[in-house]
Design a protein around this motif. Structure first.
Motif, PDB file in Angstrom:
ATOM      1  N   HIS A  14      -5.285   6.488   2.116  1.00 36.20           N
ATOM      2  CA  HIS A  14      -4.826   5.649   0.798  1.00 36.20           C
ATOM      3  C   HIS A  14      -5.870   5.399  -0.179  1.00 36.20           C
ATOM      4  O   HIS A  14      -5.549   5.653  -1.110  1.00 36.20           O
ATOM      5  CB  HIS A  14      -4.482   4.252   1.731  1.00 36.20           C
ATOM      6  CG  HIS A  14      -4.560   2.968   0.804  1.00 36.20           C
ATOM      7  ND1 HIS A  14      -5.446   2.102   0.526  1.00 36.20           N
ATOM      8  CD2 HIS A  14      -3.296   2.377   0.217  1.00 36.20           C
ATOM      9  CE1 HIS A  14      -5.152   1.295  -0.143  1.00 36.20           C
ATOM     10  NE2 HIS A  14      -3.716   1.414  -0.414  1.00 36.20           N
ATOM     11  N   SER A  72       0.757  -1.076   0.045  1.00 37.24           N
ATOM     12  CA  SER A  72      -0.071   0.010   0.086  1.00 37.24           C
ATOM     13  C   SER A  72       0.831   1.075  -0.070  1.00 37.24           C
ATOM     14  O   SER A  72       0.411   2.167  -0.655  1.00 37.24           O
ATOM     15  CB  SER A  72      -0.943  -0.069   1.248  1.00 37.24           C
ATOM     16  OG  SER A  72      -2.254  -1.063   1.103  1.00 37.24           O
ATOM     17  N   SER A 108      -8.389  -2.205   1.405  1.00 33.60           N
ATOM     18  CA  SER A 108      -7.627  -1.562   2.331  1.00 33.60           C
ATOM     19  C   SER A 108      -8.411  -1.829   3.642  1.00 33.60           C
ATOM     20  O   SER A 108      -7.869  -2.028   4.974  1.00 33.60           O
ATOM     21  CB  SER A 108      -7.582   0.050   2.043  1.00 33.60           C
ATOM     22  OG  SER A 108      -8.893   0.467   2.238  1.00 33.60           O
ATOM     23  N   VAL A 147      -5.315  -3.186   5.368  1.00 32.93           N
ATOM     24  CA  VAL A 147      -4.565  -2.243   5.819  1.00 32.93           C
ATOM     25  C   VAL A 147      -4.981  -1.582   7.028  1.00 32.93           C
ATOM     26  O   VAL A 147      -4.363  -1.529   8.157  1.00 32.93           O
ATOM     27  CB  VAL A 147      -4.579  -0.968   4.713  1.00 32.93           C
ATOM     28  CG1 VAL A 147      -3.847   0.005   5.130  1.00 32.93           C
ATOM     29  CG2 VAL A 147      -4.122  -1.675   3.444  1.00 32.93           C
TER      30      VAL A 147
END
Lengths: 311, 616
Positions: free
Chosen positions: A169, A23, A277, A281
């Protein structure tokens, strides 16, 4: 019918580092594209003039370009808009822009056969555009801060940092897509980015909610095991809702017309990135920051949902 | 037994869905192309006007669907756009200048729905075509004018107060007036005199016998507010003059004004009217001249023939006593005998001129002439609309005494007339120039296309989602679909009810996105139920737990989206604002339908009895 249904928890936390590294690279790459290639900002942000003209038959772009160049519009960008019978002409802000709209139609009418219809003329001054850029950045920032505060209040700061970093992100990577493809970034795309922020946080919050629940249920599990369990059990829901929203957006992309193309594209791509994500993430960052069982479970154990009256 | 519906849930769902269905209903009726006719200057359209028009229409073979006179406004509906356009031309010819005709798409809401206040959603410009202007008030010029006016006022005040001064100069950059004097006594006297007159100014003494008068923060703010508010009044008046159905003139931010004119295509014309200046002049009535001979064509060389608003001729002197750009304020009130009057404030220069002019004219009549530039059908070589200067005497009054910076006009017919006059006077004086910073024209065919595109996209989005839910969650999925359909109805109902909510193309995208969000809540619930079933709970317990546990998650995740929608509402203008509105409302309606409506059906079908297997 069941998709993505797993009996055993998947070890998502094993991909913690690869995901964070991947990422980071994705974000850096997007930023690089945004800063080197730049974003093709739409009229709302740059100011200038856009004319959408309708033709009775297929329009000849080169002929239109030449005619416009000969008549004082050498910088006009001429392209098809949706179909080949519709043409969008765009010029940068200039002095006598007020008359330019009708002039352009007149010029085109002279070289093209049949009646040329003025479908849409938009004229925005450069100062308004600059302001909107600034306001747009502020709006994004405000939504990040608002979400950060809400998540910190409902969960804990480590989770809120994880959630917001995942959102940043998503937004940066989507902007990267617009930089790389050169798709026009107009006000509806900004709206899509903000909607994306609101949408993408949903997935993350659903996972966090489940993490809290699992902490309560699985007394002996480690943090990573609990997070894995939570992500696995919500995986089906996360992908299915993203899937159904994506279905709607595909309909919008193909049926909604050229004015909403950018909007649909930004959300479609953004939701894909956001789903990734949310899974890989957000929680990884929370775990990396040292999220623990105690953070989410205060001494007095309140059973979530149990006391909430259903409507 | 678990999962039985309480009477309250039935009531809540029936009432909410019933009301929203009722209010969503008007959207099913197509709009009628129609003609909206208003009289200018506060007059009314009468039955006589209606009959006159009906007759003209019949002669031309035009058959209106209906003609309704309501609140001094006539609405004539037609079957198609061709009739509507032909009728407008005819109406303009028959009725003349005292009426304004506007093309409109009147909702064909049946009377019984209309009676309960139900109306279709308001469509944004991108869906109905029209012009959008964003205008910026030139504050710098406005403030400069204020400073310069003040210089004039101070000079005359000092002269009247017999205070000797060296110079009074404007410092426009700092919004100050510098006054210099020869002696400290003069300075002190000036300070007492001026500060007594104007409490909104701050006076500071500088070196070398200079007095600096600066606007207070409050005053600067008030002046800015005034400039924008007054310009909005002017623009509103002018928009009404163009003849637009449902125009929008609204302030945006500190110095901007949004003007939306649905149905208007000729931007050049609209721009010229909005930018044109209407103004006032004061002239003496030429009492020496013979009105009758003037009417016969022998107008005295120093006079000019005018007509007043009743159409009566008035002979005025050619010399203009005062022009309207000296008017800085006007309001209506009552005199000692409770008769309506209009109070007028002039700037310093105007006050001086006026005082000089009226000194010699006590007992004589003075006329107020209203001048405006009206668009005509003619165009010049560049295709621009030619504006016609129209002059009209709005008031003739006898000068009772020498007039100064503020005076009043009496002899006004009614309080309404006084109010109107004050408005016109204020509107006549443009306080600050306006600049168009954004201009968008959307063709009517594009608007119609956008509606079709949006509707198609929503329909396909629904179909895809419904099919998926049915296949993936079977019976319970179909209940989710029912909730989804109710959500769309509820959302449209709410959008039709909320005043100020406007449907735009991005707003339609918002509805589509809401479908995705609404289904999210049902997916959360259904996944939860499946999990509970897997954990070995009974069907009833699984449903109960599934709904209860999912609820917290659903609210948690939707609150953040709601927050973002609010931010977007603050940021956006026009179409994007429409998106924010549908998104925000959609979140609320989707929670209701996904949790309450779907639960009602789930309980109804599977709840409260022994069920071995739940189709999920």
């Amino acid at each position: 019918m069941r998709l993505l249904h797993f009996k055993e928890p998947i070890n998502f936390m094993r991909f913690k580092w690869p995901a964070i590294v991947f990422s980071t690279l994705l974000v850096l790459g997007s930023l690089f594209a945004v800063f080197t290639k730049g974003i093709n900002f739409g009229l709302d942000f740059t100011g200038g003039l856009v004319v959408e003209a309708g033709f009775e038959q297929q329009a000849d772009l080169n002929k239109i370009r030449d005619a416009l160049a000969d008549n004082g519009f050498p910088d006009a960008i001429v392209q098809y808009f949706g179909t080949t019978t519709e043409v969008m002409i765009r010029i940068a802000p200039r002095e006598d822009i007020e008359q330019a709209g009708s002039q352009i139609i007149e010029v085109i009418q002279k070289v093209e056969e049949g009646t040329v219809t003025k479908r849409r003329v938009e004229n925005v001054s450069a100062s308004v555009g600059d302001e909107l850029k600034e306001d747009g950045m502020l709006a994004l920032l405000a939504s990040f801060i608002g979400i950060m505060m809400y998540v910190a209040f409902r969960f804990e700061w480590r989770y809120s940092v994880g959630a917001v970093m995942a959102l940043v992100h998503d937004v940066i990577v989507t902007m990267g897509l617009f930089a790389i493809t050169g798709m026009e970034f107009d006000l509806t795309v900004l709206a899509a980015l903000l909607a994306l922020v609101g949408y993408s946080i949903n997935d993350t919050i659903v996972v966090f909610d489940r993490i809290r629940e699992m902490f309560r249920k699985l007394r002996d599990a480690t943090v990573e095991e609990t997070v894995n369990d939570a992500i696995t059990s919500t995986l089906s829901r996360t992908t299915i809702t993203s899937g159904t929203t994506a279905l709607s957006l595909v309909a919008l992309f193909y049926m909604g017309g050229p004015l909403l193309h950018g909007f649909a594209a930004a959300l479609l791509f953004g939701i894909a990135v956001g789903t990734y994500s949310s899974i890989f993430v957000a929680s990884s960052i929370a775990v990396f920051l040292g999220a623990s069982r105690e953070d989410l479970l205060p001494e007095v154990i309140e059973k979530e949902g149990e006391n909430t009256p259903s409507l | 037994m678990l999962n039985q519906n309480s009477i309250w849930r039935y009531l809540l769902v029936i009432i909410v869905m019933g009301v929203s269905m009722l209010y969503a209903l008007p959207n099913l009726y197509p709009n009628d192309p129609s003609l909206q006719i208003n009289a200018t200057r506060g007059a009314d359209v009468t039955q006589q006007t209606v009959d006159q028009l009906q007759k003209a229409f019949t002669e031309q073979g035009l058959t209106p669907k209906s003609a309704v006179l309501e609140k001094g406004q006539l609405l004539v509906r037609f079957l198609n756009t061709e009739d509507q356009l032909a009728a407008r031309e005819l109406a303009n010819k028959v009725l003349g200048d005292n009426f304004v005709t506007a093309l409109n798409l009147a909702p064909a809401t049946p009377a019984w729905l209309d009676a309960i206040g139900a109306a279709p959603m308001k469509l944004g410009l991108d869906l109905r075509g029209g012009v959008h202007f964003l205008m910026e008030v030139d504050m710098k010029t406005a403030m400069e004018k204020n400073v310069n006016d003040l210089v004039q006022a101070y000079r005359s005040d000092l002269r009247e107060g017999k205070v000797r001064y060296r110079a009074v100069t404007a410092d426009v950059a700092n919004l100050r007036v510098n006054l210099s004097f020869r002696s400290a006594e003069d300075l002190a006297a000036a300070k007492t005199l001026l500060s007594g007159k104007d409490r909104d100014m701050t006076f500071t003494e500088a070196d070398d016998l200079t007095l600096i008068a600066a606007f207070s923060e409050v005053k600067i703010k008030a002046l800015r507010e005034d400039a924008v508010a007054q310009n909005i009044t002017i623009i509103r008046n002018r928009v009404n003059a163009i003849g637009v159905a449902e125009p929008l003139v609204q302030r945006q931010g500190a110095e901007r004004i949004v003007v939306q004119l649905p149905g208007i295509q000729d931007t050049a014309r609209a721009k010229e009217i909005l930018g044109a200046t209407a103004t006032l002049e004061f002239r003496m009535v030429d009492e020496a001249g013979d009105l009758q001979s003037a009417l016969d064509g022998r107008v005295p060389p120093n006079a000019q023939l005018y007509t007043d608003r009743q159409g009566r001729p008035v002979l005025l002197q050619k010399r203009v006593m005062l022009t309207g750009n000296h008017i800085i304020g006007a309001n209506s009130s009552y005199d000692e005998y409770s008769r309506p009057q209009v109070n007028i404030d002039l700037d310093a220069k105007g006050g001086n001129t006026f005082s000089q002019a009226t000194k010699e004219a006590i007992g004589k009549s003075m006329a107020t002439v209203f001048i405006e530039y009206k668009p005509t059908d003619k165009k010049d070589a560049q295709g621009r609309t030619i504006l016609e200067k129209k002059e009209e005497v709005i008031n003739v009054a006898t000068i009772q005494a020498r007039l100064g910076r503020s005076f009043r006009i009496t002899g006004v017919d009614s309080p309404a007339e006084a109010q109107n006059l004050a408005l016109l006077l204020r509107a006549g004086a443009l306080i600050a120039p306006i600049q168009i910073v954004e201009e968008r024209t959307i063709g009517p065919s594009l608007g119609q296309e956008n509606i079709e595109l949006g509707t198609n996209a929503i329909m396909w989005g629904m179909i895809l989602t419904v099919v998926f839910m049915g296949v993936y969650y079977k019976g319970v999925g179909m209940v989710g679909n029912l909730a989804l359909a109710s959500n769309v109805v509820l959302l449209i109902g709410v959008l039709s009810m909320v005043p100020g909510a406007t449907l735009t193309l991005p707003g339609m995208a918002g509805i589509l996105l809401t479908i995705g969000m609404a289904i999210d809540a049902n997916v959360l619930i259904n996944e939860r139920i499946r999990e509970e079933l897997e954990a070995g709970r009974s069907v009833q317990q699984a449903i109960h737990e599934g709904y209860n546990r999912a609820f917290a998650t659903i609210t948690d995740s939707n609150i953040t989206t709601f927050l973002v929608a609010l931010i977007l509402f603050g940021l956006g203008s026009g179409p994007v604002k429409g998106f924010a509105v549908t998104l925000a409302l959609g979140i609320i309606t989707s929670i209701f339908t996904a949790v309450t409506v779907s639960r009602l059906f789930v309980n109804l079908i599977w709840g409260g009895r022994k069920v071995d297997k739940l189709p999920i």
